[in-house]
Design a protein around this motif. Structure first.
Motif, short mmCIF file in Angstrom:
data_model
loop_
_atom_site.label_atom_id
_atom_site.label_comp_id
_atom_site.label_asym_id
_atom_site.label_seq_id
_atom_site.Cartn_x
_atom_site.Cartn_y
_atom_site.Cartn_z
N ALA A 91 0.56 -1.47 0.52
CA ALA A 91 -0.20 0.03 0.08
C ALA A 91 1.25 1.30 -0.15
CB ALA A 91 -0.77 0.20 1.34
N VAL A 92 0.25 2.39 -0.14
CA VAL A 92 0.90 3.59 0.33
C VAL A 92 0.81 4.20 1.61
CG1 VAL A 92 1.36 5.94 -0.39
CG2 VAL A 92 0.90 3.96 -2.06
N TYR A 93 1.71 4.05 2.30
CA TYR A 93 1.88 5.00 3.59
C TYR A 93 1.60 5.95 3.82
CZ TYR A 93 1.89 -0.32 5.18
OH TYR A 93 1.34 -1.52 4.86
N TYR A 94 0.76 6.24 4.90
CA TYR A 94 1.27 8.25 4.51
C TYR A 94 0.95 8.27 6.40
CZ TYR A 94 -1.15 7.98 0.59
OH TYR A 94 -1.97 8.63 -0.81
N CYS A 95 1.24 9.62 6.81
CA CYS A 95 0.93 10.06 7.98
C CYS A 95 -0.04 11.17 8.35
CB CYS A 95 2.68 9.77 8.88
SG CYS A 95 3.24 11.26 9.08
N SER A 96 -0.23 11.11 9.63
CA SER A 96 -1.29 12.55 9.92
C SER A 96 -1.21 12.79 11.07
CB SER A 96 -2.76 11.99 9.27
OG SER A 96 -3.22 13.02 9.74
N ALA A 97 -1.05 14.22 11.92
CA ALA A 97 -1.25 14.33 13.16
C ALA A 97 -2.62 14.86 13.50
CB ALA A 97 -0.59 15.54 13.37
N ASP A 98 -2.89 14.16 14.05
CA ASP A 98 -4.16 15.08 15.15
C ASP A 98 -4.16 15.59 16.39
OD1 ASP A 98 -5.47 11.20 16.62
OD2 ASP A 98 -4.70 12.13 14.45
N LEU A 99 -4.47 17.00 15.56
CA LEU A 99 -4.19 18.00 16.53
C LEU A 99 -5.47 18.93 17.73
CD1 LEU A 99 -3.28 20.33 12.71
CD2 LEU A 99 -1.82 18.49 14.59
N VAL A 100 -4.64 19.62 17.93
CA VAL A 100 -6.19 20.30 19.10
C VAL A 100 -7.41 20.75 18.90
CG1 VAL A 100 -6.13 22.17 21.07
CG2 VAL A 100 -4.13 21.04 21.07
N GLY A 101 -8.29 20.88 19.03
CA GLY A 101 -9.85 21.39 19.10
C GLY A 101 -10.28 20.05 17.37
N GLY A 102 -9.19 19.45 16.85
CA GLY A 102 -10.35 18.40 16.90
C GLY A 102 -10.14 18.22 14.96
N ALA A 103 -8.84 18.62 14.33
CA ALA A 103 -8.38 18.92 13.32
C ALA A 103 -7.32 18.04 13.21
CB ALA A 103 -7.97 20.18 13.18
N TYR A 104 -6.83 17.77 12.14
CA TYR A 104 -5.69 17.16 11.19
C TYR A 104 -4.77 17.97 10.80
CZ TYR A 104 -9.22 13.93 13.23
OH TYR A 104 -9.94 12.76 13.62
N SER A 105 -3.77 16.98 10.17
CA SER A 105 -2.72 17.78 9.63
C SER A 105 -2.86 17.95 8.02
CB SER A 105 -0.72 17.35 9.71
OG SER A 105 -0.91 16.17 9.42
N ASP A 106 -2.54 18.16 6.71
CA ASP A 106 -2.78 18.15 5.50
C ASP A 106 -2.26 16.80 5.30
OD1 ASP A 106 -2.23 21.13 4.65
OD2 ASP A 106 -4.55 19.57 4.92
N TRP A 107 -2.68 15.48 4.92
CA TRP A 107 -1.56 14.39 3.86
C TRP A 107 -1.11 14.85 3.33
CZ3 TRP A 107 -3.47 10.24 6.22
CH2 TRP A 107 -4.91 10.35 6.80
N GLY A 108 0.58 13.51 4.08
CA GLY A 108 1.84 14.11 3.37
C GLY A 108 2.26 13.20 2.04
N GLN A 109 2.67 13.42 0.86
CA GLN A 109 2.94 12.74 -0.35
C GLN A 109 2.84 10.99 -0.14
OE1 GLN A 109 5.32 13.36 1.49
NE2 GLN A 109 7.02 11.64 1.47
N GLY A 110 3.14 10.34 1.30
CA GLY A 110 3.10 8.86 1.87
C GLY A 110 3.73 7.76 0.55
N THR A 111 4.54 7.47 1.45
CA THR A 111 5.80 6.52 0.99
C THR A 111 4.81 5.29 0.66
OG1 THR A 111 7.74 5.86 1.65
CG2 THR A 111 6.49 5.97 3.39
N GLN A 112 5.39 4.43 -0.77
CA GLN A 112 5.23 3.46 -0.80
C GLN A 112 6.45 2.02 -0.43
OE1 GLN A 112 2.89 2.59 -3.81
NE2 GLN A 112 2.75 0.40 -2.83
N VAL A 113 4.74 1.07 0.02
CA VAL A 113 5.31 0.02 0.83
C VAL A 113 4.74 -1.56 -0.32
CG1 VAL A 113 5.67 -1.94 2.09
CG2 VAL A 113 5.78 1.03 2.85
N THR A 114 5.74 -2.19 -1.06
CA THR A 114 5.87 -3.13 -1.51
C THR A 114 6.44 -4.71 -1.46
OG1 THR A 114 5.35 -1.70 -3.72
CG2 THR A 114 5.60 -4.30 -4.50
N VAL A 115 5.58 -5.63 -0.70
CA VAL A 115 5.90 -7.17 -0.94
C VAL A 115 5.41 -7.61 -1.68
CG1 VAL A 115 5.74 -8.29 1.08
CG2 VAL A 115 5.10 -6.31 2.41
N SER A 116 6.70 -8.34 -1.67
CA SER A 116 6.74 -9.11 -2.83
C SER A 116 6.17 -10.83 -2.69
CB SER A 116 7.99 -9.33 -3.61
OG SER A 116 8.71 -9.76 -3.20
N SER A 117 5.53 -11.72 -3.20
CA SER A 117 5.41 -13.01 -2.43
C SER A 117 6.62 -14.24 -2.71
CB SER A 117 4.10 -13.18 -2.90
OG SER A 117 4.47 -14.07 -4.37
#
Length: 117
Positions: A91-117
């Motif tokens: 998947a593409v993995y993203y992080c986000s911050a929970d902010l005071v007042g219930g808001a959230y940070s904007d999403w970053g660009q994400g980072t791709q994780v690929t797991v091969s079988s």
């Protein structure tokens, strides 16, 4: 506002490990918690792991026992250590911050994780 930048993704074989990093900047004082999310093709974005300022953590059932979220407050960075990776962790993995007042940070660009079988 808070900005986040994710890094550390890549291609790994099933059973392997990766560590993702999320660096936060901006109004750091307004952050209550940090979370890692992921979005696989054709699926909705889902919460993977979350850590509060007090250090409390919670995980999606699918990653419990395999992933560990941690934070380095001095570096304003949150990590996601992933072990025993499975193809379904791809998947593409993203992080986000929970902010005071219930808001959230904007999403970053994400980072791709690929797991091969």
């Amino acid at each position: 506002q808070v900005q986040v930048v994710e890094s550390g993704g890549g291609l790994v074989q099933a059973g392997g490990a990766l560590r993702l990093s999320c660096a936060a900047s901006g109004s750091i004082f307004s952050i209550n918690a940090m979370g890692w999310y992921r979005q696989a093709p054709g699926k909705q974005r889902e919460l993977v792991a979350r850590i509060t300022n007090g250090g409390s953590t919670n995980y999606a059932d699918s990653v419990k026992g395999r992933f560990t979220i941690s934070r380095d407050n001095a570096k304003n960075t949150v990590y996601l250590q992933m072990y025993s990776l499975k193809p379904e962790d791809t998947a593409v993995y993203y992080c986000s911050a929970d902010l005071v007042g219930g808001a959230y940070s904007d999403w970053g660009q994400g980072t791709q994780v690929t797991v091969s079988s």
